[in-house]
Structures are given as structure tokens and as C-alpha cells.
Design a protein around this motif. Structure first.
Motif, short mmCIF file in Angstrom:
data_model
loop_
_atom_site.label_atom_id
_atom_site.label_comp_id
_atom_site.label_asym_id
_atom_site.label_seq_id
_atom_site.Cartn_x
_atom_site.Cartn_y
_atom_site.Cartn_z
N TRP A 26 0.83 -1.19 0.00
CA TRP A 26 0.00 0.00 0.00
C TRP A 26 0.87 1.25 0.00
O TRP A 26 1.98 1.26 0.57
N ASP A 27 0.36 2.30 -0.60
CA ASP A 27 0.96 3.63 -0.51
C ASP A 27 0.55 4.21 0.85
O ASP A 27 -0.63 4.35 1.14
N THR A 28 1.53 4.54 1.69
CA THR A 28 1.22 5.00 3.04
C THR A 28 0.40 6.28 3.04
O THR A 28 -0.48 6.48 3.89
N ALA A 29 0.67 7.16 2.10
CA ALA A 29 -0.01 8.46 2.08
C ALA A 29 -1.48 8.32 1.69
O ALA A 29 -2.36 8.94 2.29
N THR A 30 -1.76 7.48 0.69
CA THR A 30 -3.13 7.38 0.17
C THR A 30 -3.83 6.09 0.60
O THR A 30 -5.05 5.99 0.46
N LEU A 31 -3.06 5.12 1.09
CA LEU A 31 -3.54 3.79 1.45
C LEU A 31 -4.12 3.03 0.25
O LEU A 31 -4.85 2.05 0.41
#
Length: 680
Positions: free
Chosen positions: A580-585
Motif C-alpha cells: 500500500w501507498d502509506t499516504a493514500t492507502l
């Protein structure tokens, strides 16, 4: 038989003592631990002891009490390793249902008989050579067979099956026993004893296949059979430590059945025809002459006894393994015992490096404590807790960011925090009703987060060692906890199949991590084309309710979250790593596992963040469990390490990235050389 010249096995030199380097898989530089011990057996002259383990079988010299050989590491998972009567051969039976014969003169496998097929029930429990070494017999769950193993093809000359055996017949609370479905050859090699039902012994003529005796009378399942030296009687032992002795010709008892008071018994006939019994308790062993009920000796054991115990062929020695890694040897001549460390610890469920790149901490299950290894000397520095009751939990340990403290779950006693250098207990955290399942220090060292075996999730203030927040969100045990590098948020995964992101200061839930059934963009999948197509077409949906992540980690930069999804159902297709992208999930990538790879539940990013290592569980048909090295951010599979005989439980990179440690259910930790992958 008495005049037979016994062969001497080909052994390593006496000065080759560093067993951590013996028989290493390609890419590994050291092995800590010698594998979970499954059986012990004396050679006919009692000069050697075979120790069957999950990584292979060891040969110990009984004069020096030192290991002299390690064979069979290509697969391992050996339940038993038995010498032939001339010591020229060793037969092994493994958990895959494969019977092998090894030449002791060179350690090579000369015969391989796959008698179990692909059915998991066909694990081999017992292996015996006939006294003339012409026949080889094995038994498993409801199945016994005799082979003329010198002749090809290796088809059984006699096959004995128990129809539809019931596993519940072999479970009795508070009782211990040897193994199911015992077998035995008569001294003249003509007769073979086996069980035709859990409580019934049949004796068959090997040459004609005719059953010549049926012995009944036990009221519990049998676990041991032993012919007398004259071949006219047979001793048997059943669950509950009861023995009976039969006259074979008349099929009648020649001794009143005797029940012993210990948890289990071992039998052997001495050359003078007297039957000896080892009555084994948790903390002691009593040696008896069964015929006259004479007590020969009593000795206390050096630790809690296990099921691994065997007499020498003449009954003058007894080897018994204890849960503290020691093997104890009783000798009739001196009525004394001696013991040695076999090096076999319990399962290393967790591994962690200290900042110095020279110390590896292994968290073991079942009371073995947390073991600190010096990587250069390959010696144990210390064990925490140093004494008394030790943790029985699995992955539950965490190292503080300054490497001064180690927090350990202690089961019913809560969480203990130890100062490593002084080995002093500095705090105890009591909260989890059933113990913790996961435990993590924050990168700032301000907090400890603990997840329970239920749905309990707590944040602890390190300054005062008090519970600061109780978090509500999961509905089942907390499998893993991972902090973002900034120390402000952390992610948890649960047996309920969810993963949640939290704020550590407020204890507030930020968001669940989305787990869509399929991704619309097929380019985000990595894996074999046919697997990708199957997943995109909904091949995993039926398993969604059973999937969960036993490992979840942040990348060193904090931009990625990786979680390994799998299911307890072996047929499930959900075996993938999501990123997952931590910023956008948002899900940025799914790494679909190669064929045969299940439950990628051990994950670790390299310190540089360029690689993600994943360890999987063993699957039927494989010799080893795989460890994959993935390139980030492309998701390309760079390399596969094959070394562990069973499930990979945990992974950790050294701080300098030069080593990868893997802990496995086979009872060992392997150190892998990662320098070839650095800078790429």
C-alpha cells in the motif's frame, strides 16, 4: 549375530567442532540450532547415538558426547534414524512418508522408497531392520510394510493395513506414549509383529504371509512391541504405561499385566532374556526388571522428559531427551548418568539484530527464552529471562530503539521488560487476559504497543510503564504490529482478516487498509501470467473470509506498507503480498507468489529499502520452504533461498544489510549472505 563385525561410520574429524557450518544450504553462512529433535537411537554396539531431527539426522560419539556427522539435510523432517545390526546402514523414516537407507561409510543415500504417496497420514513412525539385515520394515498411520530392500523395484513383500484408523483412539488426557502402530522382527528374522487394530497384535510369517498368532488383551492403543531373544515371547506396551508379555505359540499371557506409574515406558530384553522397563516420569526414571518386579535403579532427570527415549540393544544403557536441550545417558555398569547438550532448541518464532551487527536475538517458543547469539563466535552470549519461568509465546518480543531493553510476553505473567546488559527486570505490564501475540516498541522509544491473543490492543507509556490507551477495532487476535519510521502512527493486522492504521499519541484509528477482491489495473500484479489471470477472474474471492496477515511491515522510508496474505486452508489461492501507498492507502502492487508457495507470513525490508524478503510455509511436494527476495519498487523476484525444511516464521536484516536471518519451524535460524545483493 554376536560374532558379526560392526562397521564404523565415516565421521568428521574430532577437531571439526563448529556445527554451525555443517551442511549449509547454498547462500547461508551459519546455522544456529540443530533442529527440533524427534527421536534418539543407539547403534548396535552403543558407540554412537543417532538423533533424528527436522533438519536431518546427527550421529553422536558416546565416548566424547560430541556430534560427528550430519546427514540427510536435503530434505530433513526425519522421525527416526535406525542402525542396521551390522552398523553398515542407517534407515530413516520422514514426515513425507519416504523411507531411505544411508551408507554409513560415506553418508550417502543408497535407497529411497516412497511408500506414503501424497497422503499426509502416511508419515513414517517406526523403522526396523530385520536381525539378518535382509528386510526393512516401516509403519505409519494404519499401515505397516516389509521390504527386501536390497532388491529392486522396492515393492513391499508384505503389506499390512488397518482399515480406517481413528485418530481419536490415540488421544488420552494426561498420558504420553511412543508412536502409533509399532512393529518388530523376531530374532531369526522370520516373524513380523504389527497391529491389526489399536489394541491387537498380529504375528505373521514373512516368508509365507500367514498370520500365526493374534494377541488381544490391551485396553488402550499399543505403542511398543519387543520380541524376546529366543523369539518365543513378545512384550507389548500400550498407552497408559501398561505392559503385557505373551507366549506366541499358545497366544497366552506368561506374566500378569503390569501398569507402571510414570507417564510412559520403554522396553528392552537383556541377553539373559530378562525384560527391562524404563518407567519415565516428568522428572525421573525408574529402571525395572519386569519379570520379578525388581527395581534396578532410579535417577532424576536433568530436565523435563520428552517422548524421545531408547534403550541400547543389550539394555545396559538408556538415552532420554529432556526439554532443556539435554540428552541424558544412563549406564548400568556405573548406575550413574551423564548428559550433554544436543543443541536442539524449540522453534525460533522471532529474530532481531542489535545495532552492532554482531548480535542476533532469537525468540524461542516453549520456555527456551530469548537467546542472544554472538554472530562472529557463533556462541550464545546470554538468555533472557536468565532463569525461572520463560516465555511460552511466539513472536512476542521487541527490542527498544537504543538496544538497551527487551520486552517479552510471559504468557499468564504478562509482559516483562528486561535491561539487557545488567539482565535486570525493570518493569512488568499486566493487562492481557490470555497473553500477548505481538509486541513492538515505537521508533522513538516512548511507547510499547501490545496485541493480545484475543482482540485486546494496548498502548503503554514507557516513561511510567502504564497503559495509556485501549484500542477498539479488531475482533480477533492481533497478529502483527509495525510502526511508521516517524513513530507517530502504526499499523496492526489481525486474525479477523483486517489491517488498521492508528495514531499512537491519541490511540485513534486513522483508517483500515483497503483489501479489494481484485484490482482493476492488471499491471499492478506481479507473478506468473496464468496466476494473474486466475486472480483477476475472481479465483481468490471464495477464500476472502479466511485470509489474514501474520506479518505487516513499513518500508524504511515509510512510503510503503507490505502485508503477506494467506489462509489456513491449504487449497486456498490467497497467497500474496500486498503493498500500500502509506499516504493514500491505495494498493500499489500485489506480488502473487510462485507456484507451490503458500502463506508468505514472514516479511522484512532491507535497510536500504531496495529489497523485500518474504518467507513462506512449507507445502507438500517441496523439499524446502522458500525465502524470496523481491526488488523494490519494481516487484521483480530477484532470488529464492532454499534452506529450511519447514515453515519460515520470521525474517530480519542486519542493520548494515549484509545478513538476513530466518527463523523456522524446523528449529533453526539460518544466516544468509546478502552482500551480493547490496547496491543493486
Amino acid at each position: 549375530m554376536k560374532n558379526r563385525n560392526l562397521a564404523t561410520p565415516a565421521l568428521r574429524p574430532l577437531d571439526d567442532t563448529d556445527v554451525t557450518t555443517w551442511e549449509l544450504p547454498e547462500g547461508a553462512i551459519a546455522r544456529f540450532g540443530q533442529g527440533i529433535r524427534l527421536d534418539v537411537q543407539f547403534s548396535p554396539d552403543a558407540r554412537y547415538l543417532s538423533v533424528a531431527t527436522k533438519i536431518g539426522f546427527w550421529l553422536y560419539d558416546m565416548e566424547t558426547l560430541k556430534p560427528r556427522a550430519l546427514w540427510g539435510t536435503e530434505r530433513g523432517m526425519m522421525n527416526v534414524a535406525t542402525f542396521s545390526h551390522d552398523s553398515r546402514w542407517i534407515a530413516t523414516g520422514d514426515q513425507d512418508g519416504v523411507l531411505k537407507v544411508w551408507d554409513t561409510q560415506n553418508g550417502q543415500c543408497v535407497t529411497k522408497i516412497d511408500w506414503g504417496g501424497t497422503e499426509k497420514r502416511n508419515v513414517i513412525f517406526h523403522v526396523h531392520f530385520s536381525p539378518d539385515d535382509q528386510y526393512l520394515a516401516a509403519s505409519g498411520f494404519g499401515h505397516s510394510a516389509v521390504y527386501a530392500w536390497h532388491e529392486k523395484p522396492y515393492e513391499p513383500i508384505r503389506n499390512y493395513k488397518l482399515e480406517q484408523p481413528n485418530r481419536s483412539d490415540y488421544r488420552k488426557e494426561g498420558a504420553a506414549y511412543d508412536r502409533y502402530f509399532p512393529i518388530a522382527f523376531s530374532p531369526n528374522s522370520n516373524l513380523f509383529a504389527y497391529v491389526s487394530s489399536p489394541e491387537t497384535v498380529m504375528i505373521s510369517n514373512i516368508n509365507t504371509g500367514e498370520d500365526i498368532a493374534c494377541l488381544t488383551g490391551h485396553t488402550n492403543p499399543l505403542h511398543t512391541l519387543q520380541f524376546s531373544p529366543c523369539g518365543q515371547s513378545l512384550a507389548s506396551a500400550s498407552l497408559g504405561a501398561t505392559i503385557q508379555v505373551w507366549d506366541i505359540q499358545s497366544e497366552s499371557l506368561i506374566m500378569t499385566p503390569k501398569s507402571y506409574e510414570g507417564d510412559r515406558v520403554r522396553l528392552v530384553y537383556a541377553p539373559d532374556e530378562t525384560l527391562r522397563v524404563a518407567d519415565i516420569y516428568d522428572d525421573k526414571v525408574v529402571i525395572w526388571e519386569a519379570s520379578n518386579d525388581k527395581k534396578l535403579d532410579t535417577f532424576n532427570t536433568v530436565g523435563t522428559t520428552t517422548d524421545d527415549a531408547r534403550f541400547s540393544n543389550d539394555g545396559t544403557k538408556l538415552a532420554i531427551a529432556c526439554s532443556n536441550r539435554k540428552i541424558q545417558i544412563w549406564e548400568e555398569d556405573t548406575l550413574t548418568t551423564k548428559s550433554f547438550y544436543s543443541g536442539n532448541r524449540s522453534v525460533p518464532y522471532s529474530v532481531a539484530f542489535m545495532h552492532d551487527n554482531k548480535t542476533l536475538i532469537c525468540g524461542h517458543y516453549s520456555g527456551s527464552g530469548k537467546v542472544f547469539w554472538d554472530i562472529n563466535s557463533r556462541q550464545v552470549q546470554r538468555i533472557l529471562p536468565p532463569e525461572g519461568k520463560r516465555s511460552t509465546s511466539r513472536k512476542c518480543m521487541t527490542l527498544s530503539p537504543d538496544n538497551q531493553l527487551l520486552a517479552i510476553d510471559m504468557g499468564d505473567n504478562g509482559i516483562q521488560v528486561w535491561h539487557i546488559e545488567s539482565e535486570e527486570l525493570i518493569a512488568e505490564l499486566i493487562a492481557h487476559e490470555h497473553g500477548s501475540y505481538s509486541l513492538t516498541f515505537s521508533p522513538t522509544g516512548e511507547y510499547v504497543v501490545s496485541g493480545g491473543r484475543g482482540d485486546e490492543l494496548y498502548i503503554w507509556d514507557v516513561a511510567c510503564w502504564q497503559k495509556q490507551h485501549t484500542l477498539i477495532g479488531h475482533t480477533s487476535s492481533i497478529e502483527a504490529i509495525a510502526f511508521h519510521p516517524d513513530g507517530e502512527k502504526f499499523v496492526t493486522s489481525s486474525r479477523d482478516g483486517t489491517a488498521l492504521l492508528w495514531n499512537v499519541k491519541t490511540g485513534a484509528q486513522i483508517s483500515p487498509l483497503p483489501l479489494p477482491d481484485t484490482l482493476e489495473d492488471a499491471s499492478l500484479y506481479r507473478g506468473e501470467p496464468e496466476v494473474i489471470e486466475r486472480v483477476i477472474n475472481g479465483g481468490n474471492i471464495q477464500w476472502k473470509n479466511n485470509q489474514h496477515m501474520q506479518s505487516i511491515v513499513f518500508s524504511p522510508c515509510g512510503n510503503w506498507i507490505a502485508g503477506g496474505l494467506g489462509t489456513w486452508y491449504a487449497a486456498g489461492l490467497t497467497n500474496e503480498i500486498r503493498l500500500w501507498d502509506t499516504a493514500t492507502l491505495e494498493t500499489r502492487m500485489i506480488l502473487l507468489q510462485p507456484k507451490g508457495c503458500i502463506r508468505p507470513w514472514a516479511l522484512a525490508f532491507s535497510p536500504c529499502g531496495k529489497h523485500l524478503a518474504s518467507g513462506a510455509w512449507w507445502r507438500w511436494g517441496l523439499d524446502k520452504a522458500p525465502i524470496h527476495l523481491w526488488e523494490m519498487p519494481t516487484g521483480e523476484l530477484r532470488h529464492t533461498f532454499w534452506g529450511h525444511a519447514s515453515d519460515v516464521q520470521d525474517l530480519a536484516f542486519s542493520p548494515d544489510g549484509e545478513l538476513l536471518a530466518s527463523g523456522s519451524y524446523d528449529g533453526t535460524v539460518l544466516l544468509w549472505d546478502m552482500k551480493q545483493f547490496m547496491g543493486t
